[in-house]
Scaffold this active site. Structure first.
Site, PDB file in Angstrom:
ATOM      1  N   TYR A  84       0.836  -1.212   0.000  1.00 10.43           N
ATOM      2  CA  TYR A  84       0.000   0.000   0.000  1.00 10.43           C
ATOM      3  C   TYR A  84       0.868   1.259   0.000  1.00 10.43           C
ATOM      4  O   TYR A  84       0.634   2.202  -0.774  1.00 10.43           O
ATOM      5  CB  TYR A  84      -0.876  -0.071   1.253  1.00 10.43           C
ATOM      6  CG  TYR A  84      -1.832   1.056   1.472  1.00 10.43           C
ATOM      7  CD1 TYR A  84      -2.934   1.252   0.644  1.00 10.43           C
ATOM      8  CD2 TYR A  84      -1.668   1.915   2.557  1.00 10.43           C
ATOM      9  CE1 TYR A  84      -3.842   2.271   0.883  1.00 10.43           C
ATOM     10  CE2 TYR A  84      -2.571   2.937   2.809  1.00 10.43           C
ATOM     11  CZ  TYR A  84      -3.654   3.118   1.963  1.00 10.43           C
ATOM     12  OH  TYR A  84      -4.541   4.131   2.209  1.00 10.43           O
ATOM     13  N   SER A 139       3.910   1.610  -1.020  1.00 11.41           N
ATOM     14  CA  SER A 139       4.615   1.759  -2.307  1.00 11.41           C
ATOM     15  C   SER A 139       3.685   2.315  -3.365  1.00 11.41           C
ATOM     16  O   SER A 139       4.045   3.223  -4.133  1.00 11.41           O
ATOM     17  CB  SER A 139       5.156   0.404  -2.775  1.00 11.41           C
ATOM     18  OG  SER A 139       5.982  -0.147  -1.798  1.00 11.41           O
ATOM     19  N   LYS A 162       0.977   4.066  -2.901  1.00 11.99           N
ATOM     20  CA  LYS A 162       0.588   5.443  -2.565  1.00 11.99           C
ATOM     21  C   LYS A 162       1.709   6.426  -2.887  1.00 11.99           C
ATOM     22  O   LYS A 162       1.448   7.578  -3.243  1.00 11.99           O
ATOM     23  CB  LYS A 162       0.184   5.539  -1.090  1.00 11.99           C
ATOM     24  CG  LYS A 162      -1.167   4.883  -0.774  1.00 11.99           C
ATOM     25  CD  LYS A 162      -2.283   5.459  -1.634  1.00 11.99           C
ATOM     26  CE  LYS A 162      -3.676   5.252  -1.092  1.00 11.99           C
ATOM     27  NZ  LYS A 162      -4.723   5.635  -2.055  1.00 11.99           N
ATOM     28  N   ARG A 186     -14.305   1.946   6.397  1.00 10.83           N
ATOM     29  CA  ARG A 186     -14.087   0.496   6.608  1.00 10.83           C
ATOM     30  C   ARG A 186     -12.606   0.140   6.444  1.00 10.83           C
ATOM     31  O   ARG A 186     -12.160  -0.887   6.940  1.00 10.83           O
ATOM     32  CB  ARG A 186     -14.964  -0.327   5.659  1.00 10.83           C
ATOM     33  CG  ARG A 186     -14.517  -0.296   4.217  1.00 10.83           C
ATOM     34  CD  ARG A 186     -15.318  -1.271   3.369  1.00 10.83           C
ATOM     35  NE  ARG A 186     -14.877  -1.166   1.994  1.00 10.83           N
ATOM     36  CZ  ARG A 186     -15.291  -1.941   1.027  1.00 10.83           C
ATOM     37  NH1 ARG A 186     -16.169  -2.889   1.263  1.00 10.83           N
ATOM     38  NH2 ARG A 186     -14.825  -1.792  -0.190  1.00 10.83           N
TER      39      ARG A 186
HETATM   40  P1  NAI Z   1     -13.570   2.785   1.724  1.00 10.77           P
HETATM   41  O1  NAI Z   1     -13.274   1.331   1.708  1.00 10.77           O
HETATM   42  O2  NAI Z   1     -14.706   3.257   2.577  1.00 10.77           O
HETATM   43  O3  NAI Z   1     -13.812   3.326   0.258  1.00 10.77           O
HETATM   44  C1  NAI Z   1     -13.082   2.879  -0.849  1.00 10.77           C
HETATM   45  C2  NAI Z   1     -14.071   2.600  -1.957  1.00 10.77           C
HETATM   46  O4  NAI Z   1     -13.321   2.232  -3.137  1.00 10.77           O
HETATM   47  C3  NAI Z   1     -14.986   1.417  -1.657  1.00 10.77           C
HETATM   48  O5  NAI Z   1     -16.352   1.808  -1.755  1.00 10.77           O
HETATM   49  C4  NAI Z   1     -14.628   0.366  -2.691  1.00 10.77           C
HETATM   50  O6  NAI Z   1     -15.722  -0.426  -3.143  1.00 10.77           O
HETATM   51  C5  NAI Z   1     -14.047   1.217  -3.802  1.00 10.77           C
HETATM   52  N1  NAI Z   1     -13.130   0.448  -4.660  1.00 10.77           N
HETATM   53  C6  NAI Z   1     -12.172  -0.412  -4.246  1.00 10.77           C
HETATM   54  N2  NAI Z   1     -11.543  -0.948  -5.306  1.00 10.77           N
HETATM   55  C7  NAI Z   1     -12.107  -0.413  -6.418  1.00 10.77           C
HETATM   56  C8  NAI Z   1     -11.865  -0.556  -7.794  1.00 10.77           C
HETATM   57  N3  NAI Z   1     -10.916  -1.396  -8.244  1.00 10.77           N
HETATM   58  N4  NAI Z   1     -12.611   0.167  -8.668  1.00 10.77           N
HETATM   59  C9  NAI Z   1     -13.574   1.000  -8.225  1.00 10.77           C
HETATM   60  N5  NAI Z   1     -13.860   1.163  -6.912  1.00 10.77           N
HETATM   61  C10 NAI Z   1     -13.126   0.479  -6.011  1.00 10.77           C
HETATM   62  O7  NAI Z   1     -12.216   3.518   2.194  1.00 10.77           O
HETATM   63  P2  NAI Z   1     -11.828   5.054   2.388  1.00 10.77           P
HETATM   64  O8  NAI Z   1     -11.123   5.158   3.683  1.00 10.77           O
HETATM   65  O9  NAI Z   1     -12.960   5.945   2.102  1.00 10.77           O
HETATM   66  O10 NAI Z   1     -10.688   5.215   1.263  1.00 10.77           O
HETATM   67  C11 NAI Z   1     -10.709   6.127   0.216  1.00 10.77           C
HETATM   68  C12 NAI Z   1      -9.266   6.392  -0.228  1.00 10.77           C
HETATM   69  O11 NAI Z   1      -8.565   7.089   0.783  1.00 10.77           O
HETATM   70  C13 NAI Z   1      -8.462   5.141  -0.529  1.00 10.77           C
HETATM   71  O12 NAI Z   1      -7.646   5.371  -1.649  1.00 10.77           O
HETATM   72  C14 NAI Z   1      -7.618   4.985   0.701  1.00 10.77           C
HETATM   73  O13 NAI Z   1      -6.440   4.260   0.451  1.00 10.77           O
HETATM   74  C15 NAI Z   1      -7.339   6.425   1.034  1.00 10.77           C
HETATM   75  N6  NAI Z   1      -6.926   6.681   2.396  1.00 10.77           N
HETATM   76  C16 NAI Z   1      -7.818   6.583   3.408  1.00 10.77           C
HETATM   77  C17 NAI Z   1      -7.410   6.873   4.687  1.00 10.77           C
HETATM   78  C18 NAI Z   1      -8.361   6.878   5.801  1.00 10.77           C
HETATM   79  O14 NAI Z   1      -7.950   7.276   6.917  1.00 10.77           O
HETATM   80  N7  NAI Z   1      -9.623   6.475   5.615  1.00 10.77           N
HETATM   81  C19 NAI Z   1      -6.012   7.188   4.994  1.00 10.77           C
HETATM   82  C20 NAI Z   1      -5.171   7.332   3.853  1.00 10.77           C
HETATM   83  C21 NAI Z   1      -5.629   7.059   2.600  1.00 10.77           C
END
Ligand code: NAI
Length: 302
Positions: free
Chosen positions: A166, A168, A170, A201
């Site tokens: 992850y 890498s 990011k 989640r």
């Molecule tokens: P989340 O799991 O609630 O939302 C991510 C969404 O992306 C999900 O609804 C999922 O179905 C969708 N998804 C996953 N793979 C997919 C694909 N191949 N094609 C289309 N949709 C896809 O998680 P969250 O926390 O809202 O994450 C959003 C972004 O923020 C992510 O990139 C995560 O890595 C990043 N992030 C979040 C942090 C946090 O504290 N929540 C911290 C740092 C980064």
């Protein structure tokens, strides 16, 4: 204070069926944007798919009087990226804003990190940003306007145990941003990066419960909305956001040590001798692009 308004703008938010992406989609729509709500609808570790998540958010936006279209494609394939952008063109005629937000996690310590877990996480985060940004960037270039947001993580910027894949992926997005900010400049395409920390989640077993309770995704959206507005003229910014605190991170370079006049190769012992000076970050410099780094070498290039 100027008001941030997205009337007439078309935005794509990937992974907008939940968490942060959902919040961005709702807030953009509330301020007048027409929004493509993309979500593959799989599990937290990227298994399976479902239309339900994207559909639900589109319904929520419509219930608030906004305009939205769903898309269920996988960001990690070139065809998926093309389809996502096509959804915006077919439904709303253009694309002004892209928020690369879709994400999954497959945490393991490095010795246990199987190839599949490495590749899948790289594919969704890094390849996904390539696959969606490329067709979107082409459209933005044609229209002479664009705002792209990449989503990185403190795990990449600063390190986090058990997240080598992850982190890498990011950090790859930082490299992509550094190049796209240059290639987009003359087309008024600004590319900026959000570093969120919020309850979702993805973080329910990462954040301590007392943090999870407070860290609503609502706190991240203001920075993202500003960076994807036409009022934001910056590009290449990496902005941390959580709980109403915002700050900038950047790759900075220390003043360094000149151990040679550029003709004599210094010895490893000389490097060792000057190590504290070499590694010092006192009075660091920021380079907007690689050629600026060569400026430092001026005296050696004469
Ligand atoms: P989340 O799991 O609630 O939302 C991510 C969404 O992306 C999900 O609804 C999922 O179905 C969708 N998804 C996953 N793979 C997919 C694909 N191949 N094609 C289309 N949709 C896809 O998680 P969250 O926390 O809202 O994450 C959003 C972004 O923020 C992510 O990139 C995560 O890595 C990043 N992030 C979040 C942090 C946090 O504290 N929540 C911290 C740092 C980064």
């Amino acid at each position: 204070m100027a008001k941030i308004d997205f009337t007439g703008r078309v935005a794509i938010v990937t992974g907008a069926g939940a968490g942060l992406g959902r919040q961005y989609a709702l807030e953009l729509a509330k301020r007048g944007a027409k929004v493509v709500v993309n979500d593959l609808g799989g599990s937290r570790d990227g298994v399976g798919s479902s239309d339900a998540a994207a559909k639900k958010v589109v319904d929520e936006i419509k219930a608030l009087g906004g305009q939205a279209a769903p898309n269920y494609d996988n960001v990690a394939t070139a065809q998926g990226g093309e389809n996502i952008v096509k959804t915006a063109i077919d439904a709303f005629g253009k694309v002004d804003i892209l928020i690369n937000n879709a994400g999954i996690l497959r945490d393991k310590t490095f010795t246990k990190m199987e190839e599949e877990n490495w590749d899948t996480v790289m594919a969704v985060h890094l390849r996904g940003a390539y696959c969606v940004s490329k067709p979107a960037f082409n459209k933005m270039r044609e229209s002479g306007y664009g705002r792209i947001i990449m989503t990185t993580s403190g795990a990449g910027l600063f390190g986090n145990f058990g997240q080598s894949n992850y982190a890498s992926a990011k950090m790859g997005l930082i490299g992509l941003t550094n190049v796209l900010k240059l290639e987009g400049a003359k087309y008024n395409i600004k590319v900026n990066v959000i570093v969120p920390v919020a309850a979702s989640r993805l973080t329910e077993d990462v954040l301590p419960p007392q943090f999870f309770e407070k860290m609503k995704p609502d706190f991240i959206a203001p920075a993202v909305l500003y960076m994807c507005s036409e009022l934001c003229q910056d590009s290449g910014m990496i902005i941390n956001a959580t709980l109403g605190y915002f700050s900038r991170s950047a790759v900075m370079t220390g003043p360094g040590a000149f151990l040679s006049d550029g003709t004599r190769v210094p010895s490893p012992e000389e490097v060792m001798e000057s190590w504290n000076k070499i590694k010092s970050l006192e009075n660091p410099k920021y380079f907007d692009q690689l050629p600026e780094m060569f400026g430092v070498l001026g005296p050696l290039l004469k």
